[in-house]
Design a protein around this motif. Structure first.
Motif, PDB file in Angstrom:
ATOM      1  N   ALA A 206       0.718  -1.265  -0.112  1.00  0.00           N
ATOM      2  CA  ALA A 206       0.075  -0.109  -0.023  1.00  0.00           C
ATOM      3  C   ALA A 206       0.698   1.330  -0.035  1.00  0.00           C
ATOM      4  CB  ALA A 206      -0.824   0.000   1.036  1.00  0.00           C
ATOM      5  N   GLN A 207       1.764   1.331   0.797  1.00  0.00           N
ATOM      6  CA  GLN A 207       2.863   2.255   0.708  1.00  0.00           C
ATOM      7  C   GLN A 207       3.548   2.526  -0.654  1.00  0.00           C
ATOM      8  OE1 GLN A 207       3.803   4.673   3.535  1.00  0.00           O
ATOM      9  NE2 GLN A 207       4.014   5.574   1.893  1.00  0.00           N
ATOM     10  N   ALA A 208       3.923   1.379  -1.234  1.00  0.00           N
ATOM     11  CA  ALA A 208       4.615   1.674  -2.346  1.00  0.00           C
ATOM     12  C   ALA A 208       3.774   2.239  -3.602  1.00  0.00           C
ATOM     13  CB  ALA A 208       5.146   0.200  -2.944  1.00  0.00           C
ATOM     14  N   VAL A 209       2.283   1.766  -3.547  1.00  0.00           N
ATOM     15  CA  VAL A 209       1.415   2.425  -4.397  1.00  0.00           C
ATOM     16  C   VAL A 209       1.319   3.831  -4.182  1.00  0.00           C
ATOM     17  CG1 VAL A 209      -0.778   2.048  -5.443  1.00  0.00           C
ATOM     18  CG2 VAL A 209       0.390   0.010  -5.006  1.00  0.00           C
ATOM     19  N   ALA A 210       1.319   4.126  -2.834  1.00  0.00           N
ATOM     20  CA  ALA A 210       0.862   5.565  -2.571  1.00  0.00           C
ATOM     21  C   ALA A 210       1.949   6.362  -2.855  1.00  0.00           C
ATOM     22  CB  ALA A 210       0.481   5.649  -1.049  1.00  0.00           C
ATOM     23  N   ALA A 211       3.244   5.975  -2.573  1.00  0.00           N
ATOM     24  CA  ALA A 211       4.423   6.754  -2.805  1.00  0.00           C
ATOM     25  C   ALA A 211       4.555   6.938  -4.423  1.00  0.00           C
ATOM     26  CB  ALA A 211       5.736   5.987  -2.368  1.00  0.00           C
ATOM     27  N   ARG A 212       4.510   5.833  -5.028  1.00  0.00           N
ATOM     28  CA  ARG A 212       4.627   5.951  -6.834  1.00  0.00           C
ATOM     29  C   ARG A 212       3.481   7.074  -7.271  1.00  0.00           C
ATOM     30  NH1 ARG A 212       3.423   0.941  -7.706  1.00  0.00           N
ATOM     31  NH2 ARG A 212       5.867   0.438  -7.701  1.00  0.00           N
ATOM     32  N   THR A 213       2.131   7.160  -6.973  1.00  0.00           N
ATOM     33  CA  THR A 213       1.139   7.808  -7.368  1.00  0.00           C
ATOM     34  C   THR A 213       1.406   9.262  -6.803  1.00  0.00           C
ATOM     35  OG1 THR A 213      -0.196   6.149  -6.793  1.00  0.00           O
ATOM     36  CG2 THR A 213      -1.255   7.982  -7.152  1.00  0.00           C
ATOM     37  N   TYR A 214       2.011   9.419  -5.618  1.00  0.00           N
ATOM     38  CA  TYR A 214       2.265  10.845  -5.328  1.00  0.00           C
ATOM     39  C   TYR A 214       3.386  11.339  -6.066  1.00  0.00           C
ATOM     40  CZ  TYR A 214       3.032  14.559  -1.840  1.00  0.00           C
ATOM     41  OH  TYR A 214       3.399  15.834  -1.223  1.00  0.00           O
ATOM     42  N   ALA A 215       4.391  10.429  -6.390  1.00  0.00           N
ATOM     43  CA  ALA A 215       5.608  10.928  -7.075  1.00  0.00           C
ATOM     44  C   ALA A 215       5.200  11.454  -8.430  1.00  0.00           C
ATOM     45  CB  ALA A 215       6.460  10.033  -7.218  1.00  0.00           C
ATOM     46  N   ILE A 216       4.014  11.009  -9.108  1.00  0.00           N
ATOM     47  CA  ILE A 216       3.831  11.527 -10.450  1.00  0.00           C
ATOM     48  C   ILE A 216       2.866  12.425 -10.365  1.00  0.00           C
ATOM     49  CG2 ILE A 216       4.444   9.171 -11.438  1.00  0.00           C
ATOM     50  CD1 ILE A 216       1.508   8.785 -11.743  1.00  0.00           C
ATOM     51  N   THR A 217       2.111  12.874  -9.159  1.00  0.00           N
ATOM     52  CA  THR A 217       1.018  13.614  -9.253  1.00  0.00           C
ATOM     53  C   THR A 217       1.267  15.028  -8.681  1.00  0.00           C
ATOM     54  OG1 THR A 217      -0.002  12.521  -7.191  1.00  0.00           O
ATOM     55  CG2 THR A 217      -0.904  12.176  -9.513  1.00  0.00           C
ATOM     56  N   THR A 218       2.547  15.190  -8.163  1.00  0.00           N
ATOM     57  CA  THR A 218       2.981  16.612  -7.290  1.00  0.00           C
ATOM     58  C   THR A 218       4.234  16.679  -7.894  1.00  0.00           C
ATOM     59  OG1 THR A 218       4.287  15.018  -5.595  1.00  0.00           O
ATOM     60  CG2 THR A 218       1.838  15.637  -5.109  1.00  0.00           C
ATOM     61  N   THR A 267      -2.065  11.167  -3.617  1.00  0.00           N
ATOM     62  CA  THR A 267      -2.292  10.115  -2.449  1.00  0.00           C
ATOM     63  C   THR A 267      -1.627  10.662  -1.296  1.00  0.00           C
ATOM     64  OG1 THR A 267      -0.422   9.000  -3.486  1.00  0.00           O
ATOM     65  CG2 THR A 267      -2.708   8.130  -3.957  1.00  0.00           C
ATOM     66  N   TYR A 268      -2.411  11.744  -0.684  1.00  0.00           N
ATOM     67  CA  TYR A 268      -1.554  11.992   0.670  1.00  0.00           C
ATOM     68  C   TYR A 268      -1.531  10.919   1.531  1.00  0.00           C
ATOM     69  CZ  TYR A 268      -2.408  16.625  -1.002  1.00  0.00           C
ATOM     70  OH  TYR A 268      -2.505  17.956  -1.636  1.00  0.00           O
ATOM     71  N   PHE A 269      -0.542  10.806   2.339  1.00  0.00           N
ATOM     72  CA  PHE A 269      -0.523   9.749   3.443  1.00  0.00           C
ATOM     73  C   PHE A 269       0.431  10.529   4.846  1.00  0.00           C
ATOM     74  CE2 PHE A 269       3.051   9.213   0.636  1.00  0.00           C
ATOM     75  CZ  PHE A 269       4.114   9.135   1.564  1.00  0.00           C
ATOM     76  N   PHE A 270       0.102  10.124   5.804  1.00  0.00           N
ATOM     77  CA  PHE A 270       0.690  10.448   7.019  1.00  0.00           C
ATOM     78  C   PHE A 270       0.801   9.328   8.128  1.00  0.00           C
ATOM     79  CE2 PHE A 270      -3.917  10.508   7.327  1.00  0.00           C
ATOM     80  CZ  PHE A 270      -4.103  10.207   8.640  1.00  0.00           C
ATOM     81  N   SER A 271       1.325   9.852   9.157  1.00  0.00           N
ATOM     82  CA  SER A 271       1.549   8.668  10.276  1.00  0.00           C
ATOM     83  C   SER A 271       0.428   8.038  11.034  1.00  0.00           C
ATOM     84  CB  SER A 271       2.636   9.133  11.443  1.00  0.00           C
ATOM     85  OG  SER A 271       2.698   8.435  12.382  1.00  0.00           O
ATOM     86  N   THR A 272      -0.582   8.923  11.698  1.00  0.00           N
ATOM     87  CA  THR A 272      -1.342   8.335  12.482  1.00  0.00           C
ATOM     88  C   THR A 272      -2.699   9.035  12.528  1.00  0.00           C
ATOM     89  OG1 THR A 272       0.421   7.669  14.153  1.00  0.00           O
ATOM     90  CG2 THR A 272      -2.037   7.834  15.251  1.00  0.00           C
ATOM     91  N   SER A 273      -3.753   8.500  12.457  1.00  0.00           N
ATOM     92  CA  SER A 273      -4.893   9.085  12.466  1.00  0.00           C
ATOM     93  C   SER A 273      -5.554   9.587  13.741  1.00  0.00           C
ATOM     94  CB  SER A 273      -6.075   8.399  11.792  1.00  0.00           C
ATOM     95  OG  SER A 273      -6.429   7.358  12.390  1.00  0.00           O
ATOM     96  N   GLY A 274      -5.551   8.757  14.982  1.00  0.00           N
ATOM     97  CA  GLY A 274      -6.046   9.077  15.819  1.00  0.00           C
ATOM     98  C   GLY A 274      -7.463   8.323  16.093  1.00  0.00           C
ATOM     99  N   GLY A 275      -7.781   7.621  15.071  1.00  0.00           N
ATOM    100  CA  GLY A 275      -9.276   6.866  14.699  1.00  0.00           C
ATOM    101  C   GLY A 275     -10.152   7.117  13.849  1.00  0.00           C
ATOM    102  N   ARG A 276      -9.607   8.372  13.246  1.00  0.00           N
ATOM    103  CA  ARG A 276     -10.510   8.988  11.978  1.00  0.00           C
ATOM    104  C   ARG A 276      -9.566   9.786  11.033  1.00  0.00           C
ATOM    105  NH1 ARG A 276     -15.726   7.984  11.120  1.00  0.00           N
ATOM    106  NH2 ARG A 276     -16.633   9.328   9.161  1.00  0.00           N
ATOM    107  N   THR A 277      -9.645   9.915   9.970  1.00  0.00           N
ATOM    108  CA  THR A 277      -9.118  10.614   9.040  1.00  0.00           C
ATOM    109  C   THR A 277      -9.780  11.897   8.612  1.00  0.00           C
ATOM    110  OG1 THR A 277     -10.041   9.544   6.897  1.00  0.00           O
ATOM    111  CG2 THR A 277      -7.826   8.787   7.818  1.00  0.00           C
ATOM    112  N   GLU A 278      -9.478  12.799   7.932  1.00  0.00           N
ATOM    113  CA  GLU A 278     -10.059  14.223   7.775  1.00  0.00           C
ATOM    114  C   GLU A 278     -10.249  14.652   6.275  1.00  0.00           C
ATOM    115  OE1 GLU A 278     -12.073  16.552   8.307  1.00  0.00           O
ATOM    116  OE2 GLU A 278     -11.297  16.431  10.373  1.00  0.00           O
ATOM    117  N   ASN A 279     -11.432  15.166   6.093  1.00  0.00           N
ATOM    118  CA  ASN A 279     -11.500  15.718   4.777  1.00  0.00           C
ATOM    119  C   ASN A 279     -10.356  16.514   4.462  1.00  0.00           C
ATOM    120  OD1 ASN A 279     -13.880  14.581   5.054  1.00  0.00           O
ATOM    121  ND2 ASN A 279     -15.114  16.410   4.366  1.00  0.00           N
TER     122      ASN A 279
END
Length: 490
Positions: A206-218, A267-279
């Motif tokens: 999942a991290q690989a796909v997110a990193a690859r997508t982020y690389a080509i869209t930013t 594909t933004y990603f981050f460390s820890t949601s605390g139980g819910r992600t945000e808009n």
């Protein structure tokens, strides 16, 4: 883009924010508690870790965090340019040739420097071999890598990188060292820097796909580069970051990206949601809402050490110092005006004795050095007042009478004596902001090195409270797990 999920971070408590428990007759404290680590938008890395441990596959994980998306495959590999260094000179070894021109000795070390004519290539001893128009591009041998001398912006000294190094004249001055590398090799250098290589393979995929997508869209607006090698883009470590498990994750998801209605997404990603992600519009203020970057439950994020954090306690003067320039008068409290879906803070007010100042959640996070904008700010004020004397009650002393008036003669004034003075215990009075009227408060006393419950009371209107304690000592109020300052009742 994201800090590594297990990396240490400096928060308020680590920068002198913790307050000791020395007792006074009156005190106020700002208590901060929160959840999560990062901006809260897109994929929670610890959440992905938890999903993988509970049997979810990488495509299921990505579909959860990026709602309504699908996986697509790129037709060809792409070249990515990553800024590694900026300075006035540089050095390298391991290169096989200057692109399209002369051959180089892979065992030799070369230096480069900016000149008025372009970029000079020199031997380790300083002899000028040639001067090239910017950029000077040197390429690694097939399957090999180039060692970049000195410390790179990813914190690595003497790191090795696949592809080519381009030495470019900066727009103002200096020399930039840029790694021009194929997308798949770039992702190999990212995954273990963003997610520990010991994590389950589906989380790493999942991290690989997110990193690859982020690389080509930013694309960062740099001089001849698209990405930084640190958290301003994604953390990239080059060859030194390649591991067996993360290479497998990249290989088994080769060229796969996340798309929405056929278009690659950020594909933004981050460390820890605390139980819910945000808009996205609440996590990055001013961003346009996106149907695939919306708040979702994150049921397995509690694997993270930053799932919850705090409490951190500050004196009012410490809080005022953190909020320098925002407080009108003396600091009193922080009032939340708008929350996101998670509920991270979007907008708030800093309340002072001279007025209010509107601030954003990200600004509060920055000022206090917090892990996330999912935070609560509670001000607890307590004053210990001495025990009040009860009003003496007269006790009639009967005198002989006719028996029809209780022993006193009709119209006679009764003589009186007084019972000993009755005294109640000391009182704790104060205010909690914000607080819910009717909520219960614990009153605790310090005894033999621990806190002991001695009474309970409720919050009155405007967050005010009052409680009588049995005797002198050190006390505190606890509201919904938030402990107020220690005061000395006499």
């Amino acid at each position: 883009m994201s800090r590594r999920p297990i990396a240490a971070a400096t928060a308020l408590a680590l920068s002198g924010g913790l307050v000791g428990a020395s007792a006074a007759d009156a005190a106020s404290r700002l208590v901060i508690k929160g959840r999560g680590f990062g901006h809260g938008v897109g994929m929670s890395q610890y959440g992905a870790f938890g999903f993988a441990k509970n049997g979810r596959t990488y495509d299921q994980i990505l579909g959860h965090y990026y709602q309504g998306t699908a996986l697509s495959r790129l037709g060809t590999d792409q070249e990515i340019r990553v800024l590694l260094q900026s300075g006035f000179s540089g050095s390298f070894s391991g290169a096989a040739k200057v692109s399209g021109q002369r051959s180089l000795d892979p065992d030799a070390t070369y230096s480069v420097a900016r000149t008025s004519q372009g970029v000079a290539l020199r031997t380790a001893g300083g002899k000028v071999l040639d001067t090239y128009r910017s950029p000077l591009r040197v390429e690694a041998p097939a399957g090999g890598s180039i060692r970049l001398g000195g410390r790179a912006e990813n914190g690595i000294s003497g790191g090795r990188y696949r592809g080519a190094l381009e030495f470019r004249s900066g727009s103002l001055s200096g020399l930039l060292a840029v790694n021009a590398v194929g997308l798949e090799d770039y992702v190999r250098g990212v995954v273990s820097k963003e997610s520990p290589s010991s994590w389950p393979i589906e989380a790493l995929k999942a991290q690989a796909v997110a990193a690859r997508t982020y690389a080509i869209t930013t694309d960062k607006p740099g001089d001849g580069f698209q990405h930084y090698a640190d958290v301003r883009s994604q953390v990239y470590g080059g060859v030194g970051a390649e591991t067996a498990s993360t290479d497998r994750a990249v290989r088994e998801t080769a060229r796969q990206i996340v798309t929405y209605q056929g278009t690659p997404i950020v594909t933004y990603f981050f460390s820890t949601s605390g139980g819910r992600t945000e808009n996205v519009e609440n996590g990055f203020l001013g961003a346009e809402p996106k149907p695939y970057l919306v708040s979702v439950r994150d049921p397995f994020d509690n694997e993270s050490p930053r799932h919850t954090w705090g409490p951190y306690r500050l004196t009012m003067s410490q809080a005022q110092a953190k909020l320098r320039g925002l407080v009108k008068g003396s600091f009193r409290s922080i009032k939340i005006l708008k929350k996101g879906k998670s509920p991270r803070i979007v907008r708030a007010q800093v309340v002072g004795t001279g007025g209010r100042t509107t601030v954003t959640g990200p600004e509060l996070r920055r000022r206090f050095g917090l892990f996330d904008t999912w935070a609560t700010f509670t001000v607890v004020s307590t004053t210990a007042k001495p025990a009040p004397e009860k009003t003496p009650t007269p006790t009639p002393t009967p005198t002989p009478g006719d028996g029809t008036t209780g022993g006193a003669a009709p119209g006679a004034r009764a003589s009186s004596s007084f019972a000993p003075r009755a005294v109640t215990g000391p009182r704790l009075v104060g205010r909690i902001r914000p607080a819910t009227t009717g909520s219960w408060l614990r009153v605790e006393r310090r005894a033999k090195g621990r806190w002991v419950l001695v009474a309970e009371t409720t919050v009155e209107r405007d967050g005010r409270y009052e409680a009588t304690v049995p005797r002198a000592g050190s006390y505190r109020i606890v509201y919904r797990g938030i402990a107020g300052p220690t005061v000395r009742a006499r």
